[in-house]
Structures are given as C-alpha cells and as structure tokens.
Design a protein around this motif. Structure first.
Motif, PDB file in Angstrom:
ATOM      1  N   SER A  28      -4.321   2.545  -1.736  1.00 13.51           N
ATOM      2  CA  SER A  28      -3.700   1.118  -2.364  1.00 13.51           C
ATOM      3  C   SER A  28      -5.241   1.572  -3.491  1.00 13.51           C
ATOM      4  O   SER A  28      -5.025   1.276  -4.396  1.00 13.51           O
ATOM      5  N   ASN A  40      -2.317   9.515  -5.631  1.00 12.02           N
ATOM      6  CA  ASN A  40      -1.439   8.374  -4.524  1.00 12.02           C
ATOM      7  C   ASN A  40      -0.392   8.239  -5.774  1.00 12.02           C
ATOM      8  O   ASN A  40      -0.089   8.778  -6.994  1.00 12.02           O
ATOM      9  N   ARG A  70      -3.120   4.340   4.515  1.00 12.75           N
ATOM     10  CA  ARG A  70      -1.602   4.027   5.365  1.00 12.75           C
ATOM     11  C   ARG A  70      -0.233   5.470   4.605  1.00 12.75           C
ATOM     12  O   ARG A  70       0.520   5.559   5.321  1.00 12.75           O
ATOM     13  N   GLY A  72      -3.541   8.171  -0.738  1.00 15.27           N
ATOM     14  CA  GLY A  72      -3.077   7.551  -0.036  1.00 15.27           C
ATOM     15  C   GLY A  72      -3.146   6.306   0.257  1.00 15.27           C
ATOM     16  O   GLY A  72      -2.555   5.439   0.912  1.00 15.27           O
ATOM     17  N   GLN A 101     -15.407  -2.730   3.117  1.00 18.70           N
ATOM     18  CA  GLN A 101     -15.954  -4.494   4.194  1.00 18.70           C
ATOM     19  C   GLN A 101     -15.720  -4.088   5.585  1.00 18.70           C
ATOM     20  O   GLN A 101     -17.693  -4.790   5.843  1.00 18.70           O
ATOM     21  N   THR A 102     -15.490  -4.106   5.854  1.00 22.06           N
ATOM     22  CA  THR A 102     -14.721  -4.396   7.771  1.00 22.06           C
ATOM     23  C   THR A 102     -15.545  -2.931   8.293  1.00 22.06           C
ATOM     24  O   THR A 102     -14.878  -2.684   9.318  1.00 22.06           O
ATOM     25  N   GLN A 129     -13.620   4.056   9.420  1.00 22.99           N
ATOM     26  CA  GLN A 129     -12.772   3.032   8.968  1.00 22.99           C
ATOM     27  C   GLN A 129     -13.858   3.256   7.280  1.00 22.99           C
ATOM     28  O   GLN A 129     -15.368   2.727   8.052  1.00 22.99           O
ATOM     29  N   VAL A 130     -12.771   3.061   6.476  1.00 22.74           N
ATOM     30  CA  VAL A 130     -14.127   2.682   5.071  1.00 22.74           C
ATOM     31  C   VAL A 130     -13.926   0.984   4.789  1.00 22.74           C
ATOM     32  O   VAL A 130     -12.624   1.085   4.440  1.00 22.74           O
ATOM     33  N   GLN A 135     -11.530  -4.091  -0.549  1.00 24.75           N
ATOM     34  CA  GLN A 135     -11.570  -4.683   0.886  1.00 24.75           C
ATOM     35  C   GLN A 135     -12.182  -3.437   0.723  1.00 24.75           C
ATOM     36  O   GLN A 135     -12.979  -2.797   1.187  1.00 24.75           O
ATOM     37  N   HIS A 136     -11.194  -1.851   0.676  1.00 28.44           N
ATOM     38  CA  HIS A 136     -11.818  -0.547   1.003  1.00 28.44           C
ATOM     39  C   HIS A 136     -12.447  -0.528  -0.268  1.00 28.44           C
ATOM     40  O   HIS A 136     -13.253   0.437  -0.497  1.00 28.44           O
ATOM     41  N   TRP A 185       0.952  13.139  -1.393  1.00 31.47           N
ATOM     42  CA  TRP A 185       0.231  14.203  -0.667  1.00 31.47           C
ATOM     43  C   TRP A 185       0.792  15.442  -0.638  1.00 31.47           C
ATOM     44  O   TRP A 185      -0.087  16.203  -0.376  1.00 31.47           O
ATOM     45  N   GLU A 186       1.657  15.095  -0.289  1.00 31.61           N
ATOM     46  CA  GLU A 186       3.077  15.901   0.422  1.00 31.61           C
ATOM     47  C   GLU A 186       3.262  17.062  -0.611  1.00 31.61           C
ATOM     48  O   GLU A 186       2.676  18.185  -0.298  1.00 31.61           O
ATOM     49  N   SER A 244      -8.783   4.549   6.033  1.00 31.87           N
ATOM     50  CA  SER A 244      -8.439   2.907   4.855  1.00 31.87           C
ATOM     51  C   SER A 244      -8.011   1.581   5.943  1.00 31.87           C
ATOM     52  O   SER A 244      -7.941   2.767   8.116  1.00 31.87           O
ATOM     53  N   ARG A 245      -8.404   1.198   6.583  1.00 31.19           N
ATOM     54  CA  ARG A 245      -8.112  -0.084   7.390  1.00 31.19           C
ATOM     55  C   ARG A 245      -6.937  -0.529   7.685  1.00 31.19           C
ATOM     56  O   ARG A 245      -5.975   0.262   9.361  1.00 31.19           O
TER      57      ARG A 245
HETATM   58  C1  LIG Z   1     -11.777  -9.283   5.809  1.00 32.81           C
HETATM   59  C2  LIG Z   1     -10.830  -8.132   5.530  1.00 32.81           C
HETATM   60  C3  LIG Z   1     -11.569  -7.169   6.334  1.00 32.81           C
HETATM   61  C4  LIG Z   1     -11.256  -6.140   5.319  1.00 32.81           C
HETATM   62  N1  LIG Z   1     -11.802  -4.799   5.781  1.00 32.81           N
HETATM   63  C5  LIG Z   1     -11.017  -3.360   5.388  1.00 32.81           C
HETATM   64  C6  LIG Z   1     -11.905  -2.073   5.311  1.00 32.81           C
HETATM   65  O1  LIG Z   1     -12.978  -2.354   5.505  1.00 32.81           O
HETATM   66  N2  LIG Z   1     -11.523  -1.052   4.522  1.00 32.81           N
HETATM   67  C7  LIG Z   1     -10.229  -1.258   4.283  1.00 32.81           C
HETATM   68  O2  LIG Z   1      -9.740   0.112   3.466  1.00 32.81           O
HETATM   69  N3  LIG Z   1      -9.367  -2.098   4.069  1.00 32.81           N
HETATM   70  C8  LIG Z   1      -9.897  -3.183   4.489  1.00 32.81           C
HETATM   71  N4  LIG Z   1      -9.199  -4.678   4.600  1.00 32.81           N
HETATM   72  C9  LIG Z   1      -7.696  -4.362   4.122  1.00 32.81           C
HETATM   73  C10 LIG Z   1      -7.735  -4.280   3.034  1.00 32.81           C
HETATM   74  O3  LIG Z   1      -6.728  -5.966   2.503  1.00 32.81           O
HETATM   75  C11 LIG Z   1      -5.370  -3.534   2.624  1.00 32.81           C
HETATM   76  O4  LIG Z   1      -4.616  -4.263   3.737  1.00 32.81           O
HETATM   77  C12 LIG Z   1      -5.920  -1.608   3.153  1.00 32.81           C
HETATM   78  O5  LIG Z   1      -6.859  -1.368   2.499  1.00 32.81           O
HETATM   79  C13 LIG Z   1      -4.794  -1.470   2.849  1.00 32.81           C
HETATM   80  O6  LIG Z   1      -5.212   0.352   3.413  1.00 32.81           O
HETATM   81  P1  LIG Z   1      -3.756   0.885   2.334  1.00 32.81           P
HETATM   82  O7  LIG Z   1      -4.466   1.988   1.380  1.00 32.81           O
HETATM   83  O8  LIG Z   1      -4.190   2.948   3.695  1.00 32.81           O
HETATM   84  O9  LIG Z   1      -2.792   0.872   2.419  1.00 32.81           O
HETATM   85  P2  LIG Z   1      -1.326   0.763   1.957  1.00 32.81           P
HETATM   86  O10 LIG Z   1      -2.035  -1.051   0.968  1.00 32.81           O
HETATM   87  O11 LIG Z   1      -0.418   0.326   2.235  1.00 32.81           O
HETATM   88  O12 LIG Z   1      -1.283   1.557   0.826  1.00 32.81           O
HETATM   89  C14 LIG Z   1      -0.634   2.419   0.989  1.00 32.81           C
HETATM   90  C15 LIG Z   1      -0.794   3.091  -0.633  1.00 32.81           C
HETATM   91  O13 LIG Z   1       0.166   4.750   0.048  1.00 32.81           O
HETATM   92  C16 LIG Z   1       0.697   4.839  -0.838  1.00 32.81           C
HETATM   93  N5  LIG Z   1       1.013   5.811  -0.892  1.00 32.81           N
HETATM   94  C17 LIG Z   1       2.533   5.825   0.332  1.00 32.81           C
HETATM   95  N6  LIG Z   1       3.156   7.370   0.325  1.00 32.81           N
HETATM   96  C18 LIG Z   1       2.185   8.083  -0.449  1.00 32.81           C
HETATM   97  C19 LIG Z   1       2.304   9.812  -0.428  1.00 32.81           C
HETATM   98  N7  LIG Z   1       3.176  10.237   0.306  1.00 32.81           N
HETATM   99  N8  LIG Z   1       1.939   9.673  -1.384  1.00 32.81           N
HETATM  100  C20 LIG Z   1       0.750   9.611  -1.846  1.00 32.81           C
HETATM  101  N9  LIG Z   1       0.281   8.143  -1.759  1.00 32.81           N
HETATM  102  C21 LIG Z   1       1.270   7.856  -0.758  1.00 32.81           C
HETATM  103  C22 LIG Z   1       1.312   3.907  -1.565  1.00 32.81           C
HETATM  104  O14 LIG Z   1       1.863   3.974  -2.867  1.00 32.81           O
HETATM  105  C23 LIG Z   1       0.023   3.109  -1.496  1.00 32.81           C
HETATM  106  O15 LIG Z   1      -0.764   2.719  -2.575  1.00 32.81           O
HETATM  107  C24 LIG Z   1      -9.347  -5.226   4.793  1.00 32.81           C
HETATM  108  C25 LIG Z   1      -8.531  -6.804   4.459  1.00 32.81           C
HETATM  109  C26 LIG Z   1      -9.287  -8.702   4.544  1.00 32.81           C
HETATM  110  C27 LIG Z   1      -9.008  -9.775   4.898  1.00 32.81           C
END
Ligand SMILES: Cc1cc2nc3c(=O)[nH]c(=O)nc-3n(C[C@H](O)[C@H](O)[C@H](O)COP(=O)(O)OP(=O)(O)OC[C@H]3O[C@@H](n4cnc5c(N)ncnc54)[C@H](O)[C@@H]3O)c2cc1C
Lengths: 251, 309
Positions: B254, B273, B195, B252, B238-239, B235-236, B258-259, B292-293, B220-221
């Motif tokens: 977290s 990050n 995200r 980017g 658990q799911t 998508q990488v 699950q990731h 990342w920018e 990520s999810r």
């Molecule tokens: C049953 C179940 C199954 C799931 N299966 C999966 C799965 O298979 N895969 C998966 O990935 N997730 C899965 N999830 C979701 C998981 O819990 C997280 O919600 C998800 O991984 C978060 O994705 P994210 O890290 O991209 O987003 P976020 O948690 O929102 O993290 C975004 C990160 O980006 C960083 N960031 C923001 N802006 C910048 C920038 N400009 N430069 C650098 N860094 C920046 C932030 O510091 C933050 O750490 C599952 C959840 C459940 C409940």
C-alpha cells in the motif's frame, strides 16, 4: 548484576518532519516515542529480569522531554531510571562517553539497546559503547538468555541466523524479533509516575564532553520527486517496460 | 591526506560497493589504503584504480563475525585521518567501533562528501537531509549507490598482516543460512511483495521476475508479520532494511509511511497495485493500476523477451 537498557526518544514513525530556518522544527513534532528497536531491547531486558537476572536500569541521554521514555519503561517493569540531561546535539564520542559513565554508575555488565535509532538510523551507539567500555558486542540479536557469566543470543549476522555464545560483559543491539511487546497496565502506569528519575549532568558523571566535533550545518527537505506516470491495466506493461529501459535506463 | 577504506565482502568475495568507497576516497585526493578483513577479495581490491596499497588482515578472529574483535584487529592498521566503510550492518559496526577505539566521531550513511569534511546524510528515514561539518579525524560509512565507482586497472601492492586477536563471540549453531538470493540491501534491483500477494506461496511469482532481472526479493512488514515463511531479513522499511537500488518494484504494497522510509530514496520506483488510490503511487515513477495476478505474467514475458536479446 542487572541489565542496562539504553532508550532513545525519537519522533513517532508516523510524525511529519518539517523544516523551519534550516533546522528540523522539533516544536511541530506532536508525538515522541521510544525508538522501535529499543523497545525490543527493553522487552528482552524485562524477560531476563523475570528469569531472575536482576534489575532493569533504563538509561536515556537527551533533553528534558526524553524523561517520558523512562516513565514508559518503568510502566512495563524497569526498576531504576537514569536520565543524562543534554540539551544540545552531541557527536558519537560525546554520547558514548556519557552513556559509558552511566552504565558504570549502574554497575550493569549487560547492556541492551536497539541496533539503530529511528531518527538518525546510525547504529553507532552499541558497537561504539562496547568498544569504549571494553565490552564485547553482539549486534542484530532477537533473543538473549544468560546463565552464569555466559550469554546465549540469536543473531542475524552476515552468514545468516546464528546461535552465538558470548561472555559477559557484553552489549547487545536488538533487531525486531518475534517477541510480542508488552503494554503497560493501569497499575504499572500509576507506579511509574511515582518512580524517581536519577538525573545526571555530564559534570555529575565526571565526564568532560568537550565540544562536538560534528557540527550540524543545515537540515533541508529531501528533493521533490517529479510526479510519476500512472498507467491502468496490464496492457500498459509493454510501454512501462520500454520506459524502464529507454527513460530510466535501469534494466 | 590519506584515507583508509575498509572493504566490504559478501559470500567470500569483494563486494562492488568497495569500488564506490574508493571512488569517494579518490575525489578527496591523497593516498588510499584498502584494508580487507579476513583477506577477502584483496587481489580484486588491488585492481581498483586509485588504490595505493592493500592490507590483507588475516587471523582466526575473521572466521566468524565479532565486531569488537575485528575492529581491534583492524584499528592499528588505519592510516590517515579518514576511515571509510560501507553503510551495511557490518560496515556501520566497524566504523563505530574503529572510531571509538581511535577516540574520533563517526558519521553514518553518508550520501555525499566533500573535503574538509562536509557530509550529507538522510535523517528521519529520508524525511530530511542533514549537512554536517566534521572538524576532526573521523570514520564515515557511505550509503551504497551514492558514489561513482572507481574503475579497474589499478595495480596496488598487497601486504598481509597476521593478527592474533581473541574472539569473544562464538557461533554455536547456524540456524538458517543467509539466503542464496542476493540481499535487498545489496541489489541494484529489488522486487518486494506485500499483503496484497494473498499468500506466501505467491512470492514465487516475484522470484521468477527477480531471476530474470538479477534482483533481490523483499517484503513489507505486513507480509513478514503475517507469514512465517517470509523472513524478517526480507523486510524493507523503518524497522527493516533501507534500500537504495536503481529500481524498486513494489507489488501489492500500500505504501505506508514506514515502508516508504525504507525505499523512497530508490532511483526509480515501479508500483503495481490494484487500488488506484494506494499511497505507493505517490512516490512511484511508474505506477500500474492492476492486480498482480494480471500484471506479473505479462511483466515476466516482456522482461524475458527484452533481456534474452
Ligand atoms: C513502528 C512501526 C514500524 C513499521 N515498520 C515497517 C517496515 O519496516 N516496513 C513495512 O513495510 N511496514 C512497516 N510498518 C507497517 C506499516 O505501517 C504497514 O502496516 C505495512 O507496510 C503494510 O504492508 P502492506 O502494504 O503489505 O499491506 P497493506 O497495507 O494491507 O496493503 C496491501 C496492498 O495490496 C494491494 N492489493 C491487494 N490485493 C492485490 C492484488 N491482487 N494485486 C495487487 N495489489 C493488491 C491493496 O490495494 C493494498 O494497497 C511499521 C509500522 C509501525 C507502527
């Protein structure tokens, strides 16, 4: 006609897994849930029922604690609940022979389950069960509709996303799709509590499971990773890139 | 002892994991038969060192994927007490279906294997390791990048078998072709965005790095769920897909549990990050606290300098 949905109870994806005496300590797992991909299977089965396809029969095979996933399924619309009680770990052949007997008992010719369970991540049950039952199998589907004796499914296969057609009887294994999973309402939860569960032992199903050919010797924690190196700011990138080459040898 | 290996293919060619399957089979001793579904890559399979013979199994049923039809075509050709496949989606399907038709157990996603058989595999998405003893003939799928590849220089005989097997699964329409990009579960290097990438168009920056490295692009999810442009096949977790590349680059992301479930067994992990406390740094071998920018342009520049020399 009707749809059998196979549900496996697994530790919630956020559960901490600890080891005690060479085995995963199940007692320390505080939350058990329906395996995530199975939930998509359940959702689709209920949609089929709403489109007039017939009852949803939820089937689980596992120890007594797994009855909870049947009640959860009933709360969102499963009509019949079947629990195959098995307290000890089973190998794939044993699981498939029990499930296949239960599916036959249910009379369903359409079977839905997750593409793999979140505990073992194996993905053996769908294709193995289909083979045992002599059904077709379509894996990695996100949507299934049925008209007459034919099903149409969207699957992510080796050549990409495809629309496929398959004749019933068939086993479908579900991937995560766009479907929103429904949550039970209060009425659903109340009704589910009263819904009877058909409990079967292997014997009741007329299955001689024999001994497991796969013996669990031990469980252990994954090897500790050595702590990583942390750098601040993009100025560190030249150093990290050279470490990726010299230290890690990966680029 | 004799072992049957089911070869893996991708984009109409033999997939390199096949040499790892042969490598694992060789360590057990005995003869090795490689079965190539649809005949794909049979001459390359014959060149893998240690292969005794190759069976190219051909027929109309191999034109599109039908797990049960394929396994019915393949099962009668199996020799010996052990069937090995890769733990890709198709490899797992075939291992289970072939095992069921032979009435033997299947054990999936194995990362080490010794004679007799004893196998280890990650369970609970890598939160624990299970060791099992298998006291019968069986089918086993092996996780990619866990076994040494057999070299080349083999010279096995290739025989063709034509089978007529009814297919029951008919492809009516291709909705989206598999991406031309290498799949996350097959690549030696994976770069994934979360995200924190802000918007899907910014994945182009990840693609540029991927192109330099020959890497696959994952997500990520949160990225997949938020942006329709990012398909679930990327998508990488658990799911999503479980990946074990030599290098996993998380940008980017977290590092939700699950990731981590899908990538923590990567050999090396690099995380970028902006949040110094992001949990992803807990599993990263190399962590860069930066947006990342700022980081990606510098990374791109240094990688292309290094790799163009
Ligand atoms: C049953 C179940 C199954 C799931 N299966 C999966 C799965 O298979 N895969 C998966 O990935 N997730 C899965 N999830 C979701 C998981 O819990 C997280 O919600 C998800 O991984 C978060 O994705 P994210 O890290 O991209 O987003 P976020 O948690 O929102 O993290 C975004 C990160 O980006 C960083 N960031 C923001 N802006 C910048 C920038 N400009 N430069 C650098 N860094 C920046 C932030 O510091 C933050 O750490 C599952 C959840 C459940 C409940």
């Amino acid at each position: 006609m009707g749809v059998a949905v196979l549900l496996k109870q697994v530790p919630d994806t956020t559960a901490k897994i600890s080891i005690s005496g060479d085995r995963v300590d199940e007692a320390s797992i505080t939350k058990w849930s329906i395996s995530p991909y199975d939930e998509y299977a359940l959702e689709n089965a209920i949609k089929l029922k709403e489109s007039g396809f017939g009852d949803v029969v939820a089937i689980t095979c596992g120890p007594s604690r797994s009855a909870k996933c049947l009640t959860e399924a009933a709360a969102v619309g499963a009509d019949r609940l079947i629990h195959i009680i098995s307290e000890s770990p089973l190998d794939s052949i044993q699981v498939q022979s029990l499930l296949s007997a239960a599916v036959k008992e249910s009379g369903c010719e359409v079977v839905m389950c997750g593409k793999q369970a979140a505990d073992t991540n194996s993905g053996s049950t769908g294709p193995g069960l289909a083979t045992t039952l002599g059904f077709s199998c379509v894996g990695g589907v996100t949507e299934v509709s049925i008209e007459g004796g034919n099903a149409s499914a969207t699957r992510l296969g080796p050549s990409g996303l495809e629309q496929v057609e398959v004749a019933v009887p068939c086993v479908f294994t579900f991937d995560k799709g766009d479907s929103e999973l429904r949550r039970p309402n209060v009425r659903g939860i109340m009704m589910a509590k009263k819904k009877p569960v058909d409990v079967f032992s292997a014997e009741d199903l007329g299955v001689d499971v024999g001994d497991s050919m796969v013996e669990i010797k031990s469980h252990s924690s994954p090897p500790e990773k050595k702590p990583g190196q942390k750098f601040v700011g993009s100025d560190s990138i030249p150093e990290v890139v050279s470490k990726l080459r010299e230290e890690a040898n990966v680029i | 002892m004799s072992v049957t290996v089911i070869s893996e293919s991708s984009n109409g060619a033999l997939h390199p994991v096949t040499a790892q399957l042969v490598g694992a089979a060789s360590s057990l001793g005995g003869s090795i038969t490689v079965i190539c579904p649809g005949g794909v890559g049979s001459s390359d399979a014959a060149n893998i060192a240690g292969v005794t013979k190759v069976i190219s199994v051909e027929g109309d049923c191999f034109e599109s994927y039908d797990c049960v039809a394929w396994s019915k075509a393949i099962s009668p050709l199996v020799e010996g007490d052990l069937v090995l496949s890769s733990s890709s989606a198709v490899g797992r399907d075939l291992a289970s279906s072939i095992a069921a038709s032979m009435g033997v157990p299947v054990v999936q996603d194995v990362t080490s294997l010794t004679e007799g058989f004893s196998a280890t595999r990650p369970i609970f998405s890598g939160k624990a390791i299970e060791e099992v003893g298998i006291s019968s003939p069986c089918a086993i799928s092996l996780r990619a990048n866990s076994f040494e590849s057999a070299g080349d220089g083999g010279n096995a005989e290739v025989s063709s078998v034509n089978v007529s097997q009814d297919i029951t699964v008919a492809v009516k329409q291709a909705l989206a072709k598999a991406s031309e990009r290498i799949d996350v579960s097959e690549a030696d290097i994976v770069i994934s965005g979360g995200r924190g990438m802000g918007e899907p168009a910014n994945f182009s920056h990840l693609e540029e790095v991927a192109d330099i490295l020959g890497a696959a692009v994952g997500a990520s999810r949160a990225a997949v769920d938020t942006w329709g442009e990012i398909p679930h096949s990327m998508q990488v977790g658990q799911t999503g897909k479980t990946v074990t590349p030599n290098l996993y680059i998380a940008v980017g992301i977290s590092g939700a549990i699950q990731h981590l479930a899908g990538m923590r067994s990567s050999k090396f992990i690099l995380a970028i990050n902006k949040d110094a406390d992001a949990p992803i740094f807990g599993v990263a071998d190399y962590g860069i606290v930066s947006t990342w920018e700022e980081a990606l342009p510098v990374l791109k520049e240094h990688l292309s300098d290094l790799l163009s020399n």
